[in-house]
Scaffold this motif. Structure first.
Motif, PDB file in Angstrom:
ATOM      1  N   ASP A 199       4.989 -11.712 -15.669  1.00 47.75           N
ATOM      2  CA  ASP A 199       6.403 -12.055 -15.770  1.00 47.75           C
ATOM      3  C   ASP A 199       7.331 -11.008 -15.176  1.00 47.75           C
ATOM      4  OD1 ASP A 199       5.813 -14.435 -17.157  1.00 47.75           O
ATOM      5  OD2 ASP A 199       5.671 -13.339 -19.055  1.00 47.75           O
ATOM      6  N   GLN A 200       6.763  -9.915 -14.701  1.00 47.95           N
ATOM      7  CA  GLN A 200       7.583  -8.774 -14.291  1.00 47.95           C
ATOM      8  C   GLN A 200       7.501  -8.483 -12.793  1.00 47.95           C
ATOM      9  OE1 GLN A 200       6.404  -5.300 -16.490  1.00 47.95           O
ATOM     10  NE2 GLN A 200       8.028  -4.003 -15.644  1.00 47.95           N
ATOM     11  N   LEU A 201       6.446  -8.921 -12.150  1.00 46.16           N
ATOM     12  CA  LEU A 201       6.233  -8.632 -10.730  1.00 46.16           C
ATOM     13  C   LEU A 201       6.183  -9.926  -9.930  1.00 46.16           C
ATOM     14  CD1 LEU A 201       5.595  -6.698  -8.384  1.00 46.16           C
ATOM     15  CD2 LEU A 201       3.179  -6.806  -9.065  1.00 46.16           C
ATOM     16  N   GLU A 202       7.034 -10.005  -8.916  1.00 41.02           N
ATOM     17  CA  GLU A 202       7.086 -11.161  -8.018  1.00 41.02           C
ATOM     18  C   GLU A 202       6.618 -10.729  -6.631  1.00 41.02           C
ATOM     19  OE1 GLU A 202      11.032 -13.085  -8.286  1.00 41.02           O
ATOM     20  OE2 GLU A 202      11.371 -11.679  -9.940  1.00 41.02           O
ATOM     21  N   LEU A 203       5.700 -11.480  -6.057  1.00 45.38           N
ATOM     22  CA  LEU A 203       5.202 -11.180  -4.722  1.00 45.38           C
ATOM     23  C   LEU A 203       5.840 -12.128  -3.716  1.00 45.38           C
ATOM     24  CD1 LEU A 203       1.384 -10.640  -5.417  1.00 45.38           C
ATOM     25  CD2 LEU A 203       3.300  -9.071  -5.741  1.00 45.38           C
ATOM     26  N   VAL A 204       6.413 -11.555  -2.668  1.00 46.76           N
ATOM     27  CA  VAL A 204       7.115 -12.352  -1.663  1.00 46.76           C
ATOM     28  C   VAL A 204       6.577 -11.990  -0.282  1.00 46.76           C
ATOM     29  CG1 VAL A 204       9.341 -12.871  -0.601  1.00 46.76           C
ATOM     30  CG2 VAL A 204       9.196 -12.488  -3.071  1.00 46.76           C
ATOM     31  N   ALA A 205       6.134 -12.989   0.464  1.00 51.39           N
ATOM     32  CA  ALA A 205       5.689 -12.764   1.840  1.00 51.39           C
ATOM     33  C   ALA A 205       6.911 -12.518   2.713  1.00 51.39           C
ATOM     34  CB  ALA A 205       4.901 -13.973   2.347  1.00 51.39           C
ATOM     35  N   LEU A 206       6.928 -11.379   3.400  1.00 52.87           N
ATOM     36  CA  LEU A 206       8.083 -11.029   4.221  1.00 52.87           C
ATOM     37  C   LEU A 206       7.672 -10.142   5.384  1.00 52.87           C
ATOM     38  CD1 LEU A 206      11.224 -10.984   4.602  1.00 52.87           C
ATOM     39  CD2 LEU A 206      11.209  -8.862   3.268  1.00 52.87           C
ATOM     40  N   ASP A 207       7.926 -10.637   6.580  1.00 54.79           N
ATOM     41  CA  ASP A 207       7.874  -9.810   7.783  1.00 54.79           C
ATOM     42  C   ASP A 207       9.314  -9.412   8.057  1.00 54.79           C
ATOM     43  OD1 ASP A 207       7.908  -8.757  10.338  1.00 54.79           O
ATOM     44  OD2 ASP A 207       6.508 -10.216  11.173  1.00 54.79           O
ATOM     45  N   ILE A 208       9.634  -8.143   7.867  1.00 53.72           N
ATOM     46  CA  ILE A 208      11.031  -7.728   7.927  1.00 53.72           C
ATOM     47  C   ILE A 208      11.622  -7.804   9.330  1.00 53.72           C
ATOM     48  CG2 ILE A 208      10.945  -6.245   5.883  1.00 53.72           C
ATOM     49  CD1 ILE A 208      10.691  -3.854   7.797  1.00 53.72           C
ATOM     50  N   THR A 209      10.775  -8.030  10.346  1.00 53.10           N
ATOM     51  CA  THR A 209      11.288  -8.183  11.706  1.00 53.10           C
ATOM     52  C   THR A 209      11.573  -9.640  12.048  1.00 53.10           C
ATOM     53  OG1 THR A 209       9.083  -8.396  12.721  1.00 53.10           O
ATOM     54  CG2 THR A 209       9.962  -6.161  12.433  1.00 53.10           C
TER      55      THR A 209
ATOM     56  N   ARG B 229       0.841  -1.199   0.000  1.00 59.54           N
ATOM     57  CA  ARG B 229       0.000   0.000   0.000  1.00 59.54           C
ATOM     58  C   ARG B 229       0.878   1.251   0.000  1.00 59.54           C
ATOM     59  NH1 ARG B 229      -2.308  -0.094   6.269  1.00 59.54           N
ATOM     60  NH2 ARG B 229      -0.275   0.175   7.286  1.00 59.54           N
ATOM     61  N   GLY B 230       0.215   2.398  -0.153  1.00 62.02           N
ATOM     62  CA  GLY B 230       0.878   3.676  -0.001  1.00 62.02           C
ATOM     63  C   GLY B 230       2.085   3.866  -0.901  1.00 62.02           C
ATOM     64  N   ILE B 231       3.156   4.367  -0.325  1.00 67.66           N
ATOM     65  CA  ILE B 231       4.362   4.689  -1.073  1.00 67.66           C
ATOM     66  C   ILE B 231       4.977   3.440  -1.700  1.00 67.66           C
ATOM     67  CG2 ILE B 231       6.730   5.542  -0.839  1.00 67.66           C
ATOM     68  CD1 ILE B 231       5.648   7.500   1.289  1.00 67.66           C
ATOM     69  N   GLY B 232       5.001   2.343  -0.968  1.00 71.76           N
ATOM     70  CA  GLY B 232       5.572   1.105  -1.501  1.00 71.76           C
ATOM     71  C   GLY B 232       4.839   0.612  -2.728  1.00 71.76           C
ATOM     72  N   LEU B 233       3.522   0.647  -2.682  1.00 76.39           N
ATOM     73  CA  LEU B 233       2.713   0.231  -3.828  1.00 76.39           C
ATOM     74  C   LEU B 233       2.950   1.145  -5.022  1.00 76.39           C
ATOM     75  CD1 LEU B 233       0.470  -1.660  -4.927  1.00 76.39           C
ATOM     76  CD2 LEU B 233      -1.199  -0.005  -4.042  1.00 76.39           C
ATOM     77  N   GLU B 234       3.069   2.439  -4.763  1.00 80.95           N
ATOM     78  CA  GLU B 234       3.312   3.395  -5.854  1.00 80.95           C
ATOM     79  C   GLU B 234       4.692   3.175  -6.470  1.00 80.95           C
ATOM     80  OE1 GLU B 234       2.491   6.218  -8.654  1.00 80.95           O
ATOM     81  OE2 GLU B 234       1.085   5.373  -7.187  1.00 80.95           O
TER      82      GLU B 234
ATOM     83  N   GLU C 174      -4.686  -4.672  -4.384  1.00 80.39           N
ATOM     84  CA  GLU C 174      -4.107  -3.880  -5.472  1.00 80.39           C
ATOM     85  C   GLU C 174      -2.818  -4.507  -5.977  1.00 80.39           C
ATOM     86  OE1 GLU C 174      -4.360   0.535  -5.660  1.00 80.39           O
ATOM     87  OE2 GLU C 174      -4.873   0.356  -3.537  1.00 80.39           O
ATOM     88  N   LEU C 175      -2.041  -5.042  -5.066  1.00 81.21           N
ATOM     89  CA  LEU C 175      -0.793  -5.700  -5.457  1.00 81.21           C
ATOM     90  C   LEU C 175      -1.089  -6.957  -6.260  1.00 81.21           C
ATOM     91  CD1 LEU C 175       2.211  -5.147  -5.062  1.00 81.21           C
ATOM     92  CD2 LEU C 175       2.141  -6.574  -3.001  1.00 81.21           C
ATOM     93  N   GLN C 176      -2.102  -7.697  -5.871  1.00 87.05           N
ATOM     94  CA  GLN C 176      -2.499  -8.888  -6.611  1.00 87.05           C
ATOM     95  C   GLN C 176      -2.966  -8.526  -8.019  1.00 87.05           C
ATOM     96  OE1 GLN C 176      -2.342 -12.117  -5.939  1.00 87.05           O
ATOM     97  NE2 GLN C 176      -1.643 -12.014  -3.820  1.00 87.05           N
ATOM     98  N   ALA C 177      -3.708  -7.432  -8.123  1.00 88.97           N
ATOM     99  CA  ALA C 177      -4.169  -6.992  -9.444  1.00 88.97           C
ATOM    100  C   ALA C 177      -2.985  -6.596 -10.320  1.00 88.97           C
ATOM    101  CB  ALA C 177      -5.139  -5.822  -9.294  1.00 88.97           C
TER     102      ALA C 177
END
Length: 229
Positions: free
Chosen positions: A50-60, A11-16, A40-43
């Motif tokens: 072929d250009q966007l990869e979604l990765v589950a990540l809790d950075i903590t 969302r927000g800045i990251g999504l943009e 929105e990311l799924q869409a």
């Protein structure tokens, strides 16, 4: 093709950032805690299979950072955008702060970005660029209103980390930029903020495109103006 990894991409800045870099033809690795819940990311992923990869990540989560390392085996990152962040309690008066208020915010805003960069060091391409999203509220010089102890402290700390990263990663040609993205219309910034995510990200992208090793370690506004520490 430029490979760009973005945290807090749901969302927000990251999504943009995802939207604009996809438009520019980057291979984008979009990381967030629950990508399956990010509509929105799924869409976007459906439109850029072929250009966007979604990765589950809790950075903590150290184990998830190790999993990200494994996912990137044999690959290099050209641009790393550490965007995920937390604000913590808002409007607390002095006298009501608790130590626990600092724990999550410092973990997300300070420790996690350092651990992220550290874990991906071997995956950074020669001459890679890193963007750390901070805030003008981390500027000690600019603090004229007090309060917001947790958020201010976390952003001052990531500024210090960013400066050290710029020095320590310079032998590899890595440029580190520390950004104030502006007061942006996001869930955190609120609807009364001054600029849209599109304006903020477009500005930061331009700064990153123009940045060189000589600029590494600077604390910059989204429009490239240098900010006081």
């Amino acid at each position: 093709m430029t490979t760009t990894l973005i945290t807090g991409a749901n969302r927000g800045i990251g999504l943009e950032f995802c939207k604009q870099y996809l438009h520019e033809g980057h291979q984008v690795i979009a990381c967030c805690r629950e990508p399956e819940q990010a509509d929105e990311l799924q869409a976007l992923a459906q439109d850029h299979i072929d250009q966007l990869e979604l990765v589950a990540l809790d950075i903590t989560d150290d184990s998830q950072l190790s999993g990200l390392q494994d996912y990137l085996t044999g690959r290099q990152i050209d641009l790393l955008i550490s965007n995920a962040g937390a604000y913590g309690p808002k409007g607390l008066p002095l006298g009501e702060y608790q130590a626990e208020h600092f724990e999550q915010v410092m973990a997300v805003n300070v420790t996690a970005p350092l651990m992220l960069v550290q874990s991906l060091m071997l995956h950074l391409a020669q001459g890679a660029k890193i963007a750390l999203l901070s805030s003008k509220m981390g500027s000690i010089t600019d603090n004229g209103s007090g309060g917001s102890y947790v958020y201010r402290a976390s952003k001052s700390a990531i500024n210090a980390i960013g400066k050290s990263l710029a020095i320590d990663l310079s032998p590899k040609g890595t440029c580190v930029t520390i950004f104030h993205p502006g007061w942006v219309q996001t869930d955190m910034g609120g609807p009364n903020a001054l600029i849209t995510t599109e304006v903020s990200v477009r500005g930061m992208r331009h700064v990153l495109e123009q940045s060189s090793l000589a600029d590494s370690g600077k604390f910059l506004n989204y429009d490239g103006t240098e900010l006081p520490w």
